[in-house]
Write an enzyme that holds these catalytic residues in place. Sequence first.
Site, short mmCIF file in Angstrom:
data_model
loop_
_atom_site.label_atom_id
_atom_site.label_comp_id
_atom_site.label_asym_id
_atom_site.label_seq_id
_atom_site.Cartn_x
_atom_site.Cartn_y
_atom_site.Cartn_z
N LYS A 106 0.85 -1.19 0.00
CA LYS A 106 0.00 0.00 0.00
C LYS A 106 0.87 1.23 0.00
CE LYS A 106 -4.51 0.72 0.69
NZ LYS A 106 -5.46 -0.27 0.19
N1 GLU Z 1 -7.39 -0.06 -2.94
C1 GLU Z 1 -8.16 -1.25 -3.13
C2 GLU Z 1 -8.16 -2.09 -1.87
O1 GLU Z 1 -7.97 -1.58 -0.78
C3 GLU Z 1 -7.74 -2.01 -4.38
C4 GLU Z 1 -6.33 -2.48 -4.41
C5 GLU Z 1 -5.88 -3.07 -5.75
O2 GLU Z 1 -6.69 -3.13 -6.67
O3 GLU Z 1 -4.73 -3.47 -5.84
O4 GLU Z 1 -8.42 -3.26 -1.90
#
Ligand code: GLU
Length: 418
Positions: A106
Amino acid sequence: MSEEANPFESLQSQIDDAAAYLDVGDDVIERLKHPERVLETNLTIERDDGTLERFKAFRSQFNGDRGPYKGGIRYHPQVSRDEVKALSGWMTYKTAIVDIPLGGGKGGIVVDPDDYSEAELERLTRSFAKEIRPMIGADRDVPAPDVNTGQREMNWIKDTYETLENTTEPGVITGKALDSGGSEGRVEATGRSTVLAAREAFDYLDKDLQGATVAVQGYGNAGWIAAKLIDEMGATVVAASDSSGGIHNPDGFDPVGAKQHKNETGSVVGYDESEEELTNDEVLTLDVDLLIPAALENAIDEDLAKDVNADVVVEAANGPLTPAADDVLEEKDVFIVPDILANAGGVTVSYFEWVQNRQRFYWSEERVNDELETVIVDAFDALVEAYEENDLENPRTAAYVVAIQRVADAFEEAGSWP
Ligand code: GLU
């Protein structure tokens, strides 16, 4: 929102809760409670008036045992090192519970994007992309959208990466616009998995979704799509909120109309199908069959949890309940479908996007939605199996039991490397 709960400590306590039911050594659990690495960086960009401004930014690579690190990038004033670490951990267990061959990561920039022009945001995004370039790649770490980022930012990151690498590599990032290599169904995917998870939970509990009352806290991409799709399934959306406040109509309202009102005015508040205005906390404590928290982490703390009146909570947001709130709801027999399963549609369709990018062969929306449904139903079944087999009180612990085991198995099968 509660100030007290540190999301990284919440993640670690969720892992500890599940570890008690797992045949995984404490030393491996210790590894699975910490990110492999975290980049902290300062980006300095030029404002439109010629002055310079510095922004703090992070990328956490939590775990790559099951595949490339995967997870979004958020733009928010509350982004912090611990928040990004927690979110990258949740991604690790999210990709594991839905069993897609990816790890968890992240990123985030401490910024309120509303205060900056599009040109400034493009410079900021490209500056971040340049900084993380050595650590990302289709086989290494694949970012995606998260809070306050979307196709526009993903397209800029893809372009920056491809330009600097002198190649074409659309699979370096997901959540792109269709013409830039995005996938059908990606924008709706988080809301779609949320309602699929709600449908499975209602089935499991022998409850009828037809006519069930629903409150949705947060009306961004995940919340409003979940509201629209659950309404199409026959449930009645009676309340919704965003950061400006909430709306309520006990007979239900058209969730698409509420979104149009938000697009025009900036908020759902003031929508003409609403009978009364509510605060965010009032939306979260309304007496409904289904509550969908779809905003940020820590929306429900221990105190607020005591007033929650929903029978089922399906978490579209990441980390909306503090661990203390989780305990209160467990006491009250509220069935919780945890974030790592309920909102996993986003990363699952990101995975489909990555597969399509690598094959340079694109799927229909119908195929994407069908494959997504299979993944979410299988994950829910795995959760239920662990829930019943271990006689657990909380479905979240069941999800972590399944997910941690999968990551631990991959780690142990790989053997050791000095
Ligand atoms: N931000 C989204 C989540 O928290 C999607 C992450 C992604 O598609 O890699 O799952």
